[in-house]
Design a protein around this motif. Structure first.
Motif, PDB file in Angstrom:
ATOM      1  N   ASN A 126       0.583  28.737  32.973  1.00 35.58           N
ATOM      2  CA  ASN A 126      -0.864  28.814  32.761  1.00 35.58           C
ATOM      3  C   ASN A 126      -1.445  27.415  32.646  1.00 35.58           C
ATOM      4  O   ASN A 126      -0.760  26.473  32.243  1.00 35.58           O
ATOM      5  CB  ASN A 126      -1.171  29.568  31.463  1.00 35.58           C
ATOM      6  N   VAL A 127      -2.730  27.301  32.971  1.00 33.77           N
ATOM      7  CA  VAL A 127      -3.435  26.033  32.805  1.00 33.77           C
ATOM      8  C   VAL A 127      -3.523  25.734  31.300  1.00 33.77           C
ATOM      9  O   VAL A 127      -3.899  26.608  30.505  1.00 33.77           O
ATOM     10  CB  VAL A 127      -4.861  26.151  33.406  1.00 33.77           C
ATOM     11  N   LEU A 128      -3.163  24.513  30.926  1.00 35.51           N
ATOM     12  CA  LEU A 128      -3.174  24.161  29.489  1.00 35.51           C
ATOM     13  C   LEU A 128      -4.581  23.755  29.040  1.00 35.51           C
ATOM     14  O   LEU A 128      -5.269  23.013  29.754  1.00 35.51           O
ATOM     15  CB  LEU A 128      -2.238  22.971  29.241  1.00 35.51           C
ATOM     16  N   LEU A 187      -2.912  22.537  39.545  1.00 34.50           N
ATOM     17  CA  LEU A 187      -2.750  23.877  38.945  1.00 34.50           C
ATOM     18  C   LEU A 187      -4.114  24.507  38.651  1.00 34.50           C
ATOM     19  O   LEU A 187      -4.301  25.718  38.811  1.00 34.50           O
ATOM     20  CB  LEU A 187      -1.907  23.769  37.665  1.00 34.50           C
ATOM     21  N   GLN A 188      -5.083  23.691  38.237  1.00 38.58           N
ATOM     22  CA  GLN A 188      -6.435  24.231  38.006  1.00 38.58           C
ATOM     23  C   GLN A 188      -7.021  24.746  39.328  1.00 38.58           C
ATOM     24  O   GLN A 188      -7.679  25.779  39.359  1.00 38.58           O
ATOM     25  CB  GLN A 188      -7.337  23.142  37.393  1.00 38.58           C
ATOM     26  N   CYS A 189      -6.769  24.012  40.418  1.00 34.07           N
ATOM     27  CA  CYS A 189      -7.249  24.454  41.741  1.00 34.07           C
ATOM     28  C   CYS A 189      -6.538  25.732  42.161  1.00 34.07           C
ATOM     29  O   CYS A 189      -7.144  26.677  42.658  1.00 34.07           O
ATOM     30  CB  CYS A 189      -7.001  23.375  42.792  1.00 34.07           C
ATOM     31  N   SER A 218      -7.375  18.078  29.944  1.00 33.20           N
ATOM     32  CA  SER A 218      -6.878  19.464  30.032  1.00 33.20           C
ATOM     33  C   SER A 218      -5.753  19.536  31.063  1.00 33.20           C
ATOM     34  O   SER A 218      -5.639  18.665  31.931  1.00 33.20           O
ATOM     35  CB  SER A 218      -8.005  20.427  30.402  1.00 33.20           C
ATOM     36  N   ASP A 219      -4.954  20.577  30.928  1.00 36.62           N
ATOM     37  CA  ASP A 219      -3.811  20.802  31.808  1.00 36.62           C
ATOM     38  C   ASP A 219      -2.974  19.533  32.008  1.00 36.62           C
ATOM     39  O   ASP A 219      -2.702  19.137  33.148  1.00 36.62           O
ATOM     40  CB  ASP A 219      -4.255  21.379  33.159  1.00 36.62           C
ATOM     41  N   HIS A 220      -2.621  18.953  30.899  1.00 36.57           N
ATOM     42  CA  HIS A 220      -1.826  17.717  30.935  1.00 36.57           C
ATOM     43  C   HIS A 220      -0.593  17.916  30.051  1.00 36.57           C
ATOM     44  O   HIS A 220      -0.634  17.678  28.834  1.00 36.57           O
ATOM     45  CB  HIS A 220      -2.697  16.561  30.417  1.00 36.57           C
ATOM     46  N   PRO A 221       0.523  18.367  30.648  1.00 35.41           N
ATOM     47  CA  PRO A 221       1.701  18.699  29.836  1.00 35.41           C
ATOM     48  C   PRO A 221       2.197  17.550  28.961  1.00 35.41           C
ATOM     49  O   PRO A 221       2.589  17.777  27.807  1.00 35.41           O
ATOM     50  CB  PRO A 221       2.751  19.095  30.880  1.00 35.41           C
TER      51      PRO A 221
END
Ligand code: FAD
Length: 468
Positions: free
Chosen positions: A157-159, A245-247, A14-17
């Motif tokens: 936003n978090v992906l 970004l999640q933090c 997750s959250d990995h562009p």
């Protein structure tokens, strides 16, 4: 279309562009390389990476995917994989350390020469180093203005985890066990592994628990060494099981909910950003005194010096320092305040070069982060940007009275010296190598360098440098 995604210290879905972009264009081949960047890691960091990689591989398998493991030199391996798989693009998250930047720049150039699309994405930092500038246009050297410059920024936003499509055929892969990523730790690996909860899911749970249970009191409680008051996410951040970004997003939500410690948590997350800002702009941060005047200081840089060895082994006779060094050896982590105190004792009371301490931490830390470690050491030593002044010498006894008043932390790690028994102390003895055993027989009850004596000598040596 098939895209190879190179994973390094960003082992999450997750959250990995870069992964999301690759998934958008077709099949994805996740790849991890055992190259110089991995072989040069310290023992504990390498072991931690192995634990993370096992979870990452399992997470991919649950989605009908795999991670391809290959050993060798990065560019030739990537070219080999392209030939084998027919992939027409290679994506990755950008790195910011000098070796990583050099490798990836050369890789990009080589791929474009053969007409393969090579793209890099942000993914491991919130604020890439070149996107934050002082009013005059240069890099920041002081944290507070850096924080002011970034705190109001609107971030993406978090992906979510993208839908992943497997390639028609998988290239061959090494077996993870054959990489022996725990081998450099000798006996300690099993003990340290017990203190790690690896994997993306475990990291997300840890962040959620922190926000529910501890973030409110974080600002007031974070300095107490006997408490579990912080997020404990540094090792997850260092291997990228969770993104900054999640933090950040979790901290922002907590702030909106009126949780008192939330802003302070965001500030700490931004210290990591600041460290990478410094490292990117000053790539020798982990090797050279940032303030050149410190080259004149007579640091002792001898790995065989008995004082340095005593410090590594938690045998300085200063209870708080020794407890912390044992915590490091057993858990692969050390409380932030204890890091400052042990680093201060080494560089000031023992006058060892900060590079020696940096190296020991690099070998022992499961949360090793090149930039945060270098910044932390130079900050304590007084040689770094925005550093504590040299004459600010931590007094470990006073720190202990303040932040371990009931001796819980010290008694946990030094039970043998208090004539008691504790599982943590037993773990330390179980983890230490045979070569230490003979010296371990004799407890050190008196400081090898007294607190006043060491402080006075350090200040005198500092005075000599200043007057030159
Ligand atoms: P929390 O208090 O919950 O903070 C949240 C996150 O913010 C951390 O996970 C970390 O990513 C970041 N952070 C917090 N404090 C700092 C800081 N001072 N500098 C940079 N980032 C920070 N941290 C590492 O991650 N790796 C290292 O190799 C490392 N070496 C250090 C060496 C020395 C000499 C010193 C003084 C500090 C070092 N630190 C290092 C910083 C800090 O001690 C750890 O990040 C912190 O103890 C991790 O605990 P936590 O995750 O519970 O932090």
């Amino acid at each position: 279309k098939q895209t190879i995604v190179l994973f390094r210290r960003d082992l999450r879905l997750s959250d990995h562009p870069a992964l999301t972009a690759a998934a958008d264009r077709g099949a994805v081949i996740p790849v991890v390389l055992l190259d110089d960047a991995v072989t040069s890691l310290g023992g504990a960091a390498k072991m931690r990476l192995g634990l993370s990689l096992a979870c990452f591989s399992a997470d991919l398998e649950k989605r009908g995917m795999r991670v391809i493991l290959r050993r060798g030199e990065a560019a030739s391996l990537v070219h080999e994989l392209i030939r084998e798989s027919g992939a027409d693009a290679v994506y990755w998250s950008r790195r910011y350390d000098p070796d990583g930047v050099a490798t990836d720049t050369a890789l990009k150039a080589g791929l474009s020469e053969i007409g393969v699309e090579a793209r890099s994405y942000a993914g491991t930092l919130l604020f890439e180093p070149w996107t934050v500038e002082t009013g005059a246009g240069g890099p920041f050297r002081v944290y507070s203005p850096f924080w002011k410059a970034v705190r109001g920024r609107v971030l993406p936003n978090v992906l979510p985890i993208p839908k992943l499509i497997a390639p028609d055929a998988w290239p061959a892969s090494d077996a993870l066990d054959d990489w022996h990523l725990s081998r450099d730790m000798q006996r300690g690996a099993e003990v340290v592994a017990r203190h790690v909860s690896a994997g993306e899911a475990a990291s997300v749970t840890r962040l959620d628990d922190f926000v529910v249970e501890r973030i409110d009191a974080y600002k007031d409680a974070r300095d107490f060494m006997d408490r579990d008051a912080t997020s404990g996410l540094s090792d997850a951040l260092s291997v990228g099981e969770i993104s900054p970004l999640q933090c950040w997003a979790a901290g922002q939500r907590a702030m909106e909910e009126g949780k008192r410690g939330a802003e302070h948590f965001l500030k700490e997350v931004v210290w990591r950003e600041f460290a990478w800002h410094l490292m990117w702009h000053f790539p020798t941060l982990d090797r050279e005194n940032w303030r050149a005047g410190w080259d004149r200081f007579e640091w002792i840089e001898d790995e065989a010096h008995p004082h340095y060895l005593a410090w590594c082994q938690g045998r300085t006779g200063v209870a708080l320092v020794d407890a912390a060094m044992r915590e490091l050896y057993v858990t692969g982590k050390m409380h932030n305040r204890a890091r400052m105190i042990t680093a201060s004792y080494l560089t000031k009371h023992l006058r060892s070069h900060w590079r020696l301490g940096l190296k020991w931490f690099q070998d022992c830390l499961v949360d090793w982060d090149a930039a945060s470690n270098a910044m932390g050491w130079q900050w304590v030593a007084g040689s770094g940007p925005d550093a504590a002044p040299f004459f600010r010498i931590f007094n470990p006894d006073r720190q202990a009275d303040q932040f371990d008043a009931r001796q819980i932390y010290r008694r946990r790690w030094l039970a043998d010296r208090y004539g008691a028994q504790d599982d943590h102390t037993d773990q330390f003895h179980a983890a230490t190598p045979k070569s230490w055993h003979e010296t371990m027989q004799q407890p050190v009850l008196k400081p090898i360098v007294g607190l006043k004596q060491g402080r006075d000598a350090a200040l005198a040596a500092y005075g000599d440098v200043k007057s030159q």
